[in-house]
Motif scaffolding. Structure first.
Motif, PDB file in Angstrom:
ATOM      1  N   PRO A   1       0.838  -1.345  -0.100  1.00 52.20           N
ATOM      2  CA  PRO A   1      -0.132   0.065  -0.061  1.00 52.20           C
ATOM      3  C   PRO A   1       0.951   1.309  -0.025  1.00 52.20           C
ATOM      4  CG  PRO A   1      -0.322  -1.101   2.079  1.00 52.20           C
ATOM      5  CD  PRO A   1       0.627  -2.054   1.129  1.00 52.20           C
ATOM      6  N   ALA A   2       0.397   2.418  -0.750  1.00 48.82           N
ATOM      7  CA  ALA A   2       1.109   3.534  -0.727  1.00 48.82           C
ATOM      8  C   ALA A   2       1.063   4.324   0.522  1.00 48.82           C
ATOM      9  CB  ALA A   2       0.633   4.320  -2.002  1.00 48.82           C
ATOM     10  N   VAL A   3       1.816   4.972   0.884  1.00 45.19           N
ATOM     11  CA  VAL A   3       1.797   5.885   2.081  1.00 45.19           C
ATOM     12  C   VAL A   3       1.430   7.236   1.923  1.00 45.19           C
ATOM     13  CG1 VAL A   3       2.955   6.573   4.144  1.00 45.19           C
ATOM     14  CG2 VAL A   3       3.587   4.594   3.128  1.00 45.19           C
ATOM     15  N   PHE A   4       0.365   7.592   2.541  1.00 49.80           N
ATOM     16  CA  PHE A   4      -0.063   9.067   2.212  1.00 49.80           C
ATOM     17  C   PHE A   4      -0.111   9.843   3.477  1.00 49.80           C
ATOM     18  CE2 PHE A   4      -2.183   6.782  -1.160  1.00 49.80           C
ATOM     19  CZ  PHE A   4      -2.068   7.770  -2.270  1.00 49.80           C
ATOM     20  N   ASP A   5      -0.219  11.010   3.478  1.00 51.97           N
ATOM     21  CA  ASP A   5      -0.350  12.065   4.634  1.00 51.97           C
ATOM     22  C   ASP A   5      -1.825  12.282   4.517  1.00 51.97           C
ATOM     23  OD1 ASP A   5      -0.411  13.870   6.707  1.00 51.97           O
ATOM     24  OD2 ASP A   5       1.367  15.300   5.797  1.00 51.97           O
ATOM     25  N   TRP A   6      -2.550  11.349   5.094  1.00 50.63           N
ATOM     26  CA  TRP A   6      -4.015  11.498   5.123  1.00 50.63           C
ATOM     27  C   TRP A   6      -4.497  12.701   6.115  1.00 50.63           C
ATOM     28  CZ3 TRP A   6      -6.253   9.864   1.031  1.00 50.63           C
ATOM     29  CH2 TRP A   6      -6.114   8.846   0.516  1.00 50.63           C
ATOM     30  N   ARG A   7      -3.547  12.895   6.833  1.00 47.80           N
ATOM     31  CA  ARG A   7      -3.918  14.304   7.438  1.00 47.80           C
ATOM     32  C   ARG A   7      -4.048  15.436   6.839  1.00 47.80           C
ATOM     33  NH1 ARG A   7      -1.449  15.373  13.615  1.00 47.80           N
ATOM     34  NH2 ARG A   7      -2.655  16.960  14.005  1.00 47.80           N
ATOM     35  N   ALA A   8      -2.838  15.726   6.081  1.00 44.77           N
ATOM     36  CA  ALA A   8      -2.882  16.847   5.191  1.00 44.77           C
ATOM     37  C   ALA A   8      -4.112  16.878   4.115  1.00 44.77           C
ATOM     38  CB  ALA A   8      -1.592  16.789   4.360  1.00 44.77           C
ATOM     39  N   VAL A   9      -4.242  15.666   3.662  1.00 51.47           N
ATOM     40  CA  VAL A   9      -5.499  15.550   2.605  1.00 51.47           C
ATOM     41  C   VAL A   9      -6.531  16.001   3.331  1.00 51.47           C
ATOM     42  CG1 VAL A   9      -6.805  14.067   1.177  1.00 51.47           C
ATOM     43  CG2 VAL A   9      -4.527  13.931   1.285  1.00 51.47           C
ATOM     44  N   GLU A  10      -6.901  15.357   4.611  1.00 49.56           N
ATOM     45  CA  GLU A  10      -8.070  15.714   5.317  1.00 49.56           C
ATOM     46  C   GLU A  10      -8.321  17.060   5.826  1.00 49.56           C
ATOM     47  OE1 GLU A  10      -8.232  12.464   8.167  1.00 49.56           O
ATOM     48  OE2 GLU A  10      -8.935  10.919   6.783  1.00 49.56           O
ATOM     49  N   GLU A  11      -7.163  17.622   6.199  1.00 45.30           N
ATOM     50  CA  GLU A  11      -7.230  19.164   6.288  1.00 45.30           C
ATOM     51  C   GLU A  11      -7.696  19.931   5.236  1.00 45.30           C
ATOM     52  OE1 GLU A  11      -3.403  20.490   7.968  1.00 45.30           O
ATOM     53  OE2 GLU A  11      -3.591  19.266   9.688  1.00 45.30           O
ATOM     54  N   GLU A  12      -7.022  19.543   3.981  1.00 45.31           N
ATOM     55  CA  GLU A  12      -7.662  20.286   2.619  1.00 45.31           C
ATOM     56  C   GLU A  12      -8.997  20.124   2.541  1.00 45.31           C
ATOM     57  OE1 GLU A  12      -6.614  20.384  -2.067  1.00 45.31           O
ATOM     58  OE2 GLU A  12      -5.770  18.767  -0.740  1.00 45.31           O
ATOM     59  N   ALA A  13      -9.567  18.584   2.770  1.00 38.90           N
ATOM     60  CA  ALA A  13     -10.975  18.486   2.377  1.00 38.90           C
ATOM     61  C   ALA A  13     -11.761  19.180   3.377  1.00 38.90           C
ATOM     62  CB  ALA A  13     -11.050  17.096   2.380  1.00 38.90           C
ATOM     63  N   GLY A  14     -11.341  19.193   4.768  1.00 40.84           N
ATOM     64  CA  GLY A  14     -12.080  19.833   5.726  1.00 40.84           C
ATOM     65  C   GLY A  14     -12.860  18.775   6.406  1.00 40.84           C
ATOM     66  N   SER A  15     -12.347  17.453   6.239  1.00 40.95           N
ATOM     67  CA  SER A  15     -13.096  16.546   6.645  1.00 40.95           C
ATOM     68  C   SER A  15     -12.163  15.206   6.836  1.00 40.95           C
ATOM     69  CB  SER A  15     -14.405  16.160   6.418  1.00 40.95           C
ATOM     70  OG  SER A  15     -15.051  14.993   6.788  1.00 40.95           O
ATOM     71  N   ALA A  16     -12.739  14.404   7.601  1.00 40.41           N
ATOM     72  CA  ALA A  16     -12.137  12.979   7.332  1.00 40.41           C
ATOM     73  C   ALA A  16     -12.746  12.508   6.043  1.00 40.41           C
ATOM     74  CB  ALA A  16     -12.270  11.972   8.702  1.00 40.41           C
ATOM     75  N   LEU A  17     -12.100  11.403   5.316  1.00 42.06           N
ATOM     76  CA  LEU A  17     -12.765  10.851   4.358  1.00 42.06           C
ATOM     77  C   LEU A  17     -13.284   9.527   4.525  1.00 42.06           C
ATOM     78  CD1 LEU A  17     -10.213  12.335   1.687  1.00 42.06           C
ATOM     79  CD2 LEU A  17     -12.370  13.195   2.295  1.00 42.06           C
ATOM     80  N   PRO A  18     -13.937   9.111   3.727  1.00 44.86           N
ATOM     81  CA  PRO A  18     -14.472   7.352   3.945  1.00 44.86           C
ATOM     82  C   PRO A  18     -13.214   6.326   3.558  1.00 44.86           C
ATOM     83  CG  PRO A  18     -16.015   8.702   2.497  1.00 44.86           C
ATOM     84  CD  PRO A  18     -14.861   9.590   2.818  1.00 44.86           C
ATOM     85  N   SER A  19     -13.238   5.567   4.711  1.00 42.29           N
ATOM     86  CA  SER A  19     -12.049   4.525   4.685  1.00 42.29           C
ATOM     87  C   SER A  19     -12.104   3.634   3.228  1.00 42.29           C
ATOM     88  CB  SER A  19     -12.071   3.753   5.701  1.00 42.29           C
ATOM     89  OG  SER A  19     -13.391   2.947   5.846  1.00 42.29           O
ATOM     90  N   ASP A  20     -13.095   3.491   2.689  1.00 41.51           N
ATOM     91  CA  ASP A  20     -12.897   2.609   1.317  1.00 41.51           C
ATOM     92  C   ASP A  20     -12.178   3.589   0.281  1.00 41.51           C
ATOM     93  OD1 ASP A  20     -15.234   4.468   1.005  1.00 41.51           O
ATOM     94  OD2 ASP A  20     -16.294   2.984  -0.410  1.00 41.51           O
ATOM     95  N   PHE A  21     -12.481   4.722   0.482  1.00 43.46           N
ATOM     96  CA  PHE A  21     -11.804   5.638  -0.617  1.00 43.46           C
ATOM     97  C   PHE A  21     -10.212   5.653  -0.163  1.00 43.46           C
ATOM     98  CE2 PHE A  21     -10.011   9.934  -1.143  1.00 43.46           C
ATOM     99  CZ  PHE A  21     -10.047  10.154  -2.714  1.00 43.46           C
ATOM    100  N   THR A  22     -10.053   5.910   1.155  1.00 43.54           N
ATOM    101  CA  THR A  22      -8.487   5.952   1.408  1.00 43.54           C
ATOM    102  C   THR A  22      -7.862   4.694   1.211  1.00 43.54           C
ATOM    103  OG1 THR A  22      -8.903   5.608   3.642  1.00 43.54           O
ATOM    104  CG2 THR A  22      -8.926   7.781   3.253  1.00 43.54           C
ATOM    105  N   SER A  23      -8.389   3.776   1.606  1.00 44.43           N
ATOM    106  CA  SER A  23      -7.952   2.278   1.165  1.00 44.43           C
ATOM    107  C   SER A  23      -7.708   1.894  -0.374  1.00 44.43           C
ATOM    108  CB  SER A  23      -8.626   0.909   1.809  1.00 44.43           C
ATOM    109  OG  SER A  23      -8.835   1.033   3.101  1.00 44.43           O
ATOM    110  N   LEU A  24      -8.731   2.209  -1.180  1.00 44.63           N
ATOM    111  CA  LEU A  24      -8.563   2.055  -2.474  1.00 44.63           C
ATOM    112  C   LEU A  24      -7.131   3.117  -3.216  1.00 44.63           C
ATOM    113  CD1 LEU A  24     -10.188   0.861  -5.095  1.00 44.63           C
ATOM    114  CD2 LEU A  24     -11.210   3.099  -5.403  1.00 44.63           C
ATOM    115  N   ALA A  25      -7.325   4.390  -2.612  1.00 46.19           N
ATOM    116  CA  ALA A  25      -6.099   5.088  -3.129  1.00 46.19           C
ATOM    117  C   ALA A  25      -4.871   4.478  -2.542  1.00 46.19           C
ATOM    118  CB  ALA A  25      -6.443   6.533  -2.413  1.00 46.19           C
ATOM    119  N   GLU A  26      -4.611   3.820  -1.485  1.00 48.40           N
ATOM    120  CA  GLU A  26      -3.419   3.253  -1.135  1.00 48.40           C
ATOM    121  C   GLU A  26      -3.031   2.098  -1.746  1.00 48.40           C
ATOM    122  OE1 GLU A  26      -4.302   2.346   3.154  1.00 48.40           O
ATOM    123  OE2 GLU A  26      -3.782   4.493   3.774  1.00 48.40           O
TER     124      GLU A  26
END
Length: 197
Positions: free
Chosen positions: A39-64
């Motif tokens: 799985p790819a390593v993402f800085d989900w914290r930065a992404v979620e700060e940009e989005a203004g919210s946590a994101l669904p885990s199926d999306f983050t897992s698919l992206a990884e």
């Protein structure tokens, strides 16, 4: 004003992201050829700060596990590339600009005028695919489809389950064409796109 034509519900909402991805891989067998070895390593914290919210885990897992990809030369699934999170945040004029839809409220059905929409896909014909941010739990956000023909509709399952059921023909495509379970393109490192032959 556009029309909200209805809501479709899965027989069972899949909340486990690994199960949802496994279902999508069964329905779209060519997808597994794009699966990363690790799985790819993402800085989900930065992404979620940009989005203004946590994101669904199926999306983050698919992206990884997968790069952005296209289905049937029609539906593009927008997934971030690992390591580009900070670049995307800096490129936005305002926080969450990249994530939140600029769809004017007067073009939305009345039921959605005060709803935040976060896009996750689009089509070659101008259709758009969103999450409707309803409540604080992204695991229960519905998918919202905006057809280029005007109708809007909801699906009360996750994004990955939506893709699987759409490609399997288990959903009524309401104002969309049927989508074949074929991978027709995917993102490559450096920002390019590779098409299937």
């Amino acid at each position: 004003m556009e029309e909200l034509i209805g809501t479709q519900r899965p027989a069972r909402r899949i909340l486990d992201p690994d199960e949802a991805i496994a279902v999508l891989e069964r329905v779209v067998p060519g997808l597994v050829t794009l699966r990363r070895q690790n799985p790819a390593v993402f800085d989900w914290r930065a992404v979620e700060e940009e989005a203004g919210s946590a994101l669904p885990s199926d999306f983050t897992s698919l992206a990884e596990w997968y790069p952005a990809f296209g289905l049937d030369d029609f539906l593009g699934v927008m997934l971030p590339w690992p390591g580009e999170e900070a670049v995307r945040v800096e490129a936005a004029d305002t926080p969450s600009e990249r994530w939140h839809s600029d769809y004017p409220a007067d073009l939305r059905p009345a039921e959605l005028t005060s709803t935040t929409l976060i896009p996750w896909g689009d089509s070659a014909e101008g259709d758009q695919f969103f999450w409707s941010v309803l409540g604080d739990d992204p695991e229960h956000w519905p998918v919202t489809v905006c057809s280029r023909n005007g109708p809007w509709w909801h699906y009360e399952g996750g994004m990955v389950q939506f893709l699987a059921e759409l490609c399997a023909g288990a959903l009524e495509p309401w104002a969309l064409p049927p989508v074949k379970p074929e991978i027709t393109g995917w993102a490559v490192e450096g920002g390019g796109w590779r098409q299937t032959a």
